[in-house]
Design an enzyme around this catalytic site. Structure first.
Site, PDB file in Angstrom:
ATOM      1  N   MET A  30       0.849  -1.200   0.000  1.00 36.89           N
ATOM      2  CA  MET A  30       0.000   0.000   0.000  1.00 36.89           C
ATOM      3  C   MET A  30       0.886   1.252   0.000  1.00 36.89           C
ATOM      4  O   MET A  30       0.442   2.324   0.392  1.00 36.89           O
ATOM      5  CB  MET A  30      -0.930  -0.017   1.202  1.00 36.89           C
ATOM      6  CG  MET A  30      -1.896  -1.205   1.172  1.00 36.89           C
ATOM      7  SD  MET A  30      -3.442  -0.946   2.041  1.00 36.89           S
ATOM      8  CE  MET A  30      -2.859  -0.700   3.700  1.00 36.89           C
ATOM      9  N   GLY A  31       2.141   1.097  -0.397  1.00 37.60           N
ATOM     10  CA  GLY A  31       3.025   2.256  -0.500  1.00 37.60           C
ATOM     11  C   GLY A  31       3.607   2.674   0.836  1.00 37.60           C
ATOM     12  O   GLY A  31       3.630   1.896   1.785  1.00 37.60           O
ATOM     13  N   HIS A  34       9.159   1.450   3.403  1.00 38.92           N
ATOM     14  CA  HIS A  34      10.238   1.473   4.387  1.00 38.92           C
ATOM     15  C   HIS A  34      11.104   0.253   4.092  1.00 38.92           C
ATOM     16  O   HIS A  34      10.836  -0.494   3.134  1.00 38.92           O
ATOM     17  CB  HIS A  34       9.691   1.454   5.820  1.00 38.92           C
ATOM     18  CG  HIS A  34       8.655   0.389   6.050  1.00 38.92           C
ATOM     19  ND1 HIS A  34       8.960  -0.949   6.041  1.00 38.92           N
ATOM     20  CD2 HIS A  34       7.316   0.467   6.249  1.00 38.92           C
ATOM     21  CE1 HIS A  34       7.866  -1.651   6.251  1.00 38.92           C
ATOM     22  NE2 HIS A  34       6.845  -0.818   6.377  1.00 38.92           N
ATOM     23  N   HIS A  37       9.462  -3.124   3.251  1.00 40.23           N
ATOM     24  CA  HIS A  37       9.018  -3.306   1.857  1.00 40.23           C
ATOM     25  C   HIS A  37      10.215  -3.573   0.941  1.00 40.23           C
ATOM     26  O   HIS A  37      10.164  -4.427   0.065  1.00 40.23           O
ATOM     27  CB  HIS A  37       8.335  -2.034   1.341  1.00 40.23           C
ATOM     28  CG  HIS A  37       7.052  -1.698   2.027  1.00 40.23           C
ATOM     29  ND1 HIS A  37       6.911  -0.593   2.824  1.00 40.23           N
ATOM     30  CD2 HIS A  37       5.847  -2.318   2.005  1.00 40.23           C
ATOM     31  CE1 HIS A  37       5.663  -0.525   3.268  1.00 40.23           C
ATOM     32  NE2 HIS A  37       5.001  -1.569   2.794  1.00 40.23           N
ATOM     33  N   GLN A 149       6.106 -11.149   7.615  1.00 42.42           N
ATOM     34  CA  GLN A 149       5.651 -11.855   8.816  1.00 42.42           C
ATOM     35  C   GLN A 149       5.047 -10.885   9.838  1.00 42.42           C
ATOM     36  O   GLN A 149       4.301 -11.278  10.710  1.00 42.42           O
ATOM     37  CB  GLN A 149       6.831 -12.635   9.423  1.00 42.42           C
ATOM     38  CG  GLN A 149       6.605 -13.264  10.782  1.00 42.42           C
ATOM     39  CD  GLN A 149       5.527 -14.350  10.773  1.00 42.42           C
ATOM     40  OE1 GLN A 149       5.204 -14.921   9.724  1.00 42.42           O
ATOM     41  NE2 GLN A 149       4.962 -14.643  11.941  1.00 42.42           N
ATOM     42  N   LYS A 150       5.355  -9.578   9.704  1.00 44.00           N
ATOM     43  CA  LYS A 150       4.784  -8.632  10.674  1.00 44.00           C
ATOM     44  C   LYS A 150       3.255  -8.709  10.671  1.00 44.00           C
ATOM     45  O   LYS A 150       2.621  -8.588  11.705  1.00 44.00           O
ATOM     46  CB  LYS A 150       5.237  -7.206  10.367  1.00 44.00           C
ATOM     47  CG  LYS A 150       4.927  -6.303  11.528  1.00 44.00           C
ATOM     48  CD  LYS A 150       5.110  -4.877  11.178  1.00 44.00           C
ATOM     49  CE  LYS A 150       3.884  -4.146  11.449  1.00 44.00           C
ATOM     50  NZ  LYS A 150       3.060  -3.534  10.629  1.00 44.00           N
ATOM     51  N   ASP A 151       2.685  -8.917   9.480  1.00 42.32           N
ATOM     52  CA  ASP A 151       1.233  -9.094   9.382  1.00 42.32           C
ATOM     53  C   ASP A 151       0.954 -10.594   9.374  1.00 42.32           C
ATOM     54  O   ASP A 151       0.549 -11.166   8.363  1.00 42.32           O
ATOM     55  CB  ASP A 151       0.715  -8.416   8.112  1.00 42.32           C
ATOM     56  CG  ASP A 151       0.911  -6.915   8.164  1.00 42.32           C
ATOM     57  OD1 ASP A 151       0.331  -6.271   9.048  1.00 42.32           O
ATOM     58  OD2 ASP A 151       1.688  -6.382   7.352  1.00 42.32           O
ATOM     59  N   GLN A 154      -2.562 -11.848   8.421  1.00 43.10           N
ATOM     60  CA  GLN A 154      -2.768 -11.630   6.976  1.00 43.10           C
ATOM     61  C   GLN A 154      -2.028 -12.705   6.171  1.00 43.10           C
ATOM     62  O   GLN A 154      -2.568 -13.268   5.217  1.00 43.10           O
ATOM     63  CB  GLN A 154      -2.263 -10.236   6.613  1.00 43.10           C
ATOM     64  CG  GLN A 154      -2.134  -9.987   5.139  1.00 43.10           C
ATOM     65  CD  GLN A 154      -1.755  -8.546   4.817  1.00 43.10           C
ATOM     66  OE1 GLN A 154      -2.563  -7.664   4.951  1.00 43.10           O
ATOM     67  NE2 GLN A 154      -0.525  -8.306   4.381  1.00 43.10           N
TER      68      GLN A 154
HETATM   69  O1  PAF Z   1       0.004  -5.584   3.812  1.00 45.00           O
HETATM   70  C1  PAF Z   1      -0.442  -4.713   3.031  1.00 45.00           C
HETATM   71  O2  PAF Z   1       0.223  -3.724   2.705  1.00 45.00           O
HETATM   72  C2  PAF Z   1      -1.847  -4.858   2.474  1.00 45.00           C
HETATM   73  O3  PAF Z   1      -2.700  -5.442   3.401  1.00 45.00           O
HETATM   74  C3  PAF Z   1      -1.881  -5.631   1.140  1.00 45.00           C
HETATM   75  C4  PAF Z   1      -1.406  -7.059   1.309  1.00 45.00           C
HETATM   76  C5  PAF Z   1      -1.018  -4.925   0.112  1.00 45.00           C
HETATM   77  C6  PAF Z   1      -3.315  -5.667   0.606  1.00 45.00           C
HETATM   78  O4  PAF Z   1      -3.833  -4.400   0.395  1.00 45.00           O
END
Ligand code: PAF
Length: 286
Positions: A30-31, A34, A37, A149-151, A154
């Site tokens: 989602m931009g 850091h 990413h 892994q932080k999420d 998810q």
């Molecule tokens: O982790 C994220 O940045 C978002 O949840 C993702 C996986 C890009 C979905 O919008």
């Protein structure tokens, strides 16, 4: 690096790369990039001949409109950073490209979406994540997609939906990248004021205390968590949740007998942060 806005253009570029024999890697984001990413992108770069990064602040996964409007956005900076690590395509679609008029479908991963973040952010959050990730995987059709892994919740949900829906993409989960003081990197960290920034690593310290307690042989989840709770209380942080759950099912565990996810969410200076650690039972039974 090309910046593309449409699915048609994206597919053309990916098709060309695939025909040239490249393995396709996707990093959905989602931009507000850091180093967390950038690590995902570097990993994709090492492992794939063609790297696509998606940059889309997905409105359907925000339960709070204020949170969505405050979400940091700086496409020019993100594009520069992505270019610097050798990304081939930055896919940055408008909302209408992802959710055209009449959009009516969604992906729901039952069970795993409900506890922890699902309880705090509402049932729509992971429906939004699962739906947009499914769409991104269909748009790019990558060989590998990279998540952090932080999420942790998810990541588990995405692995399950890929398995359940027979999506032929390997999901690679990469370790959490931390600041030198332990704070997990997050796009939200820029919103911490100096006082909150100093307190924020308390979450990681609390997790490490649980990890140490388990490594020393504590198998009782409540007692292991208590080591972290003391650190949080001392810093005046009341977590939204601080829990030991199965790393497969996210069900709470009373005894730590196998790999266990210890997860935390807390607001620090008004900024909601999450973090987690995977713990493994030590050798000394207590
Ligand atoms: O982790 C994220 O940045 C978002 O949840 C993702 C996986 C890009 C979905 O919008």
């Amino acid at each position: 690096m090309k910046i593309v806005r449409s699915v048609v253009e994206l597919r053309d570029l990916v098709r060309g790369a695939r025909q040239g024999g490249a393995r396709i890697g996707l990093v959905p984001t989602m931009g507000a990039f850091h180093d967390g990413h950038l690590e995902l992108m570097r990993r994709a770069r090492e492992q794939s001949g063609f790297v696509v990064v998606s940059l889309f602040v997905n409105p359907t996964q925000f339960n709070d409109q204020a949170d969505l409007s405050r979400y940091p956005r700086d496409e020019a900076r993100d594009a520069e950073l992505a270019r610097g690590v050798g990304v081939d395509v930055l896919f940055a679609p408008a909302v209408a490209e992802v959710y055209p008029d009449g959009f009516a479908s969604s992906v729901q991963v039952a069970g795993l979406s409900e506890p922890l973040e699902g309880t705090m952010r509402g049932p729509g959050h992971f429906r939004g994540v699962a739906t947009v990730v499914t769409k991104l995987l269909n748009m790019v059709q990558p060989d590998v997609a990279y998540f952090g892994q932080k999420d942790a919740q998810q990541a588990l949900i995405i692995r399950r939906l890929v398995r359940d829906l027979d999506i032929p993409t390997h999901i690679e989960i990469c370790p959490t990248v931390r600041e030198p003081d332990g704070l997990a990197m997050s796009s939200r960290n820029v919103r911490l004021d100096p006082t909150a920034r100093q307190r924020a690593p308390t979450l990681a310290r609390a997790l490490r205390a649980v990890e140490a307690s388990v490594a020393e042989g504590e198998h009782d989840a409540g007692r292991a968590l208590a080591a972290g709770e003391a650190i949080l209380a001392e810093a005046g942080i009341a977590p939204e949740y601080f829990a030991a759950v199965s790393s497969d099912t996210l069900e709470p565990v009373a005894r730590i007998t196998g790999e266990t996810l210890v997860a935390i969410a807390a607001k620090v200076g008004g900024v909601r942060l999450i973090d987690n650690v995977l713990v493994h039972p030590g050798s000394h039974e207590r």
